[in-house]
Design a protein around this motif. Sequence first.
Motif, PDB file in Angstrom:
ATOM      1  N   THR A  44       0.858  -1.182   0.000  1.00  0.00           N
ATOM      2  CA  THR A  44       0.000   0.000   0.000  1.00  0.00           C
ATOM      3  C   THR A  44       0.895   1.233   0.000  1.00  0.00           C
ATOM      4  O   THR A  44       1.871   1.296   0.752  1.00  0.00           O
ATOM      5  N   LEU A  45       0.588   2.207  -0.841  1.00  0.00           N
ATOM      6  CA  LEU A  45       1.394   3.425  -0.886  1.00  0.00           C
ATOM      7  C   LEU A  45       0.854   4.467   0.095  1.00  0.00           C
ATOM      8  O   LEU A  45      -0.221   4.305   0.671  1.00  0.00           O
ATOM      9  N   LYS A  46       1.613   5.500   0.306  1.00  0.00           N
ATOM     10  CA  LYS A  46       1.258   6.516   1.308  1.00  0.00           C
ATOM     11  C   LYS A  46       0.920   7.865   0.679  1.00  0.00           C
ATOM     12  O   LYS A  46      -0.069   8.493   1.036  1.00  0.00           O
ATOM     13  N   ASN A  47       1.739   8.317  -0.263  1.00  0.00           N
ATOM     14  CA  ASN A  47       1.605   9.675  -0.787  1.00  0.00           C
ATOM     15  C   ASN A  47       0.746   9.769  -2.048  1.00  0.00           C
ATOM     16  O   ASN A  47       0.077  10.783  -2.269  1.00  0.00           O
ATOM     17  N   ASP A  96       9.314   3.518  -2.150  1.00  0.00           N
ATOM     18  CA  ASP A  96       8.956   3.305  -3.558  1.00  0.00           C
ATOM     19  C   ASP A  96       9.097   4.637  -4.277  1.00  0.00           C
ATOM     20  O   ASP A  96       8.281   5.544  -4.090  1.00  0.00           O
ATOM     21  N   THR A  97      10.147   4.769  -5.058  1.00  0.00           N
ATOM     22  CA  THR A  97      10.313   5.962  -5.892  1.00  0.00           C
ATOM     23  C   THR A  97       9.850   5.611  -7.299  1.00  0.00           C
ATOM     24  O   THR A  97      10.372   4.692  -7.927  1.00  0.00           O
ATOM     25  N   LEU A 107      12.126   0.074  -5.592  1.00  0.00           N
ATOM     26  CA  LEU A 107      11.845  -0.334  -4.218  1.00  0.00           C
ATOM     27  C   LEU A 107      13.143  -0.547  -3.451  1.00  0.00           C
ATOM     28  O   LEU A 107      14.075  -1.168  -3.967  1.00  0.00           O
ATOM     29  N   TYR A 108      13.174  -0.062  -2.195  1.00  0.00           N
ATOM     30  CA  TYR A 108      14.393  -0.205  -1.401  1.00  0.00           C
ATOM     31  C   TYR A 108      14.088   0.078   0.073  1.00  0.00           C
ATOM     32  O   TYR A 108      13.142   0.799   0.406  1.00  0.00           O
ATOM     33  N   PRO A 109      14.912  -0.484   0.980  1.00  0.00           N
ATOM     34  CA  PRO A 109      14.708  -0.249   2.414  1.00  0.00           C
ATOM     35  C   PRO A 109      14.965   1.210   2.783  1.00  0.00           C
ATOM     36  O   PRO A 109      15.763   1.906   2.150  1.00  0.00           O
ATOM     37  N   CYS A 156       8.443  10.385  -4.899  1.00  0.00           N
ATOM     38  CA  CYS A 156       8.932   9.613  -3.754  1.00  0.00           C
ATOM     39  C   CYS A 156       7.746   9.165  -2.899  1.00  0.00           C
ATOM     40  O   CYS A 156       6.940   9.992  -2.461  1.00  0.00           O
ATOM     41  N   ASP A 157       7.656   7.871  -2.701  1.00  0.00           N
ATOM     42  CA  ASP A 157       6.571   7.326  -1.896  1.00  0.00           C
ATOM     43  C   ASP A 157       7.137   6.241  -0.980  1.00  0.00           C
ATOM     44  O   ASP A 157       8.326   5.924  -1.032  1.00  0.00           O
ATOM     45  N   GLU A 158       6.275   5.676  -0.156  1.00  0.00           N
ATOM     46  CA  GLU A 158       6.673   4.625   0.772  1.00  0.00           C
ATOM     47  C   GLU A 158       5.425   3.863   1.200  1.00  0.00           C
ATOM     48  O   GLU A 158       4.307   4.227   0.838  1.00  0.00           O
TER      49      GLU A 158
END
Length: 362
Positions: A51-54, A208-209, A321-323, A349-351
Amino acid sequence: MLSPSDFIPKNYPKTVENGSFQWSAPSNIALVKYWGKKENQIPANPSISFTLKNCKTITNLSFSKIEKTDNFSFDLLFEGKSKESFRPKIQKFLERVEVYLPFLKEYHFTIDTQNTFPHSSGIASSASGMAALAVNFMSLEKELNPEMTEGYFNQKASFLARLGSGSACRSIKGEVVIWGNHNQTENSSDLFGIEFSELHHNFKNYQDTILLVDKGEKQVSSTLGHDLMNGHPFAERRFEQAHKNLSQIKTILTNGDVNEFVKLVESEALTLHAMMMTSMPYFILMKPNTLEIINKIWKFREQTSIPVCFTLDAGANVHVLYPANVREEVLQFIKNELVVHCQNEQYICDEIGVGAIEFTKF
């Protein structure tokens, strides 16, 4: 196991004359992809998503009681302006869900919606848009039935969102969501998404960019793309693979093995595009710049051992995707080497996010 009839209300103990709700609902990005569906928005294989945030849709639903008619009564606004081009999709959605929301023809609705991501950015807004609309309608149903539990609210919201856009059912609640019957996942269902709650801390705040390679209109609609799996020569093997990969990624997300995550997620992305390239008619939705980005990610990962990877949806854009603990290094790499391959050097830029959020209640 629940059936669609379980979401048909028997009666409402209360009446409501008018009011308004406002919710946001995010987009999501599948890690194990679903490609191919049956009647009534039923997936041909299970899937799992971050699930994304932004990247989200914010929808305000205003309603006022009217004399019941044979038609749905609604106005549509997008970013404050009338948007009649949305009407056929909303009309179809209302027709699909009316049996589960029998009050719909008793109200006039004003649906005012906006996206936090740029218009025509190449990011699918149907998942976030339909999820936001579904939770708004569920808020009205909860007013009519105040005894409704939070669990039922979220389950039915996911069920309704799916009828608007399949992947929308994964945008209601949870950082990671599974949708589709899977014999190794308790309570999994083709009818709605369920939260995966055993996420290892390595995947908390995962980044997640989104690299906007091509912001143009889709070359092939999702509906047509899914339909091409009917009679596809590799379809059954792909469906088996998705079940197996879902089992594997659940283990990975639980034990925190980021390197195995990288391999499975990239393989899934390339498999999705392989199915498109081997359907009839066939499509190549990746662009030359998509491939340039993928090759640079592979090279960077090999040189640095930083566990950055990519995934793709049914288009040319790349989700990197990356930590969270390598965010600075990866963002510098993106700025130095990857943005040149983006349209107008645009990226978002998302997460990981948590799902739909209610803003205000009047």
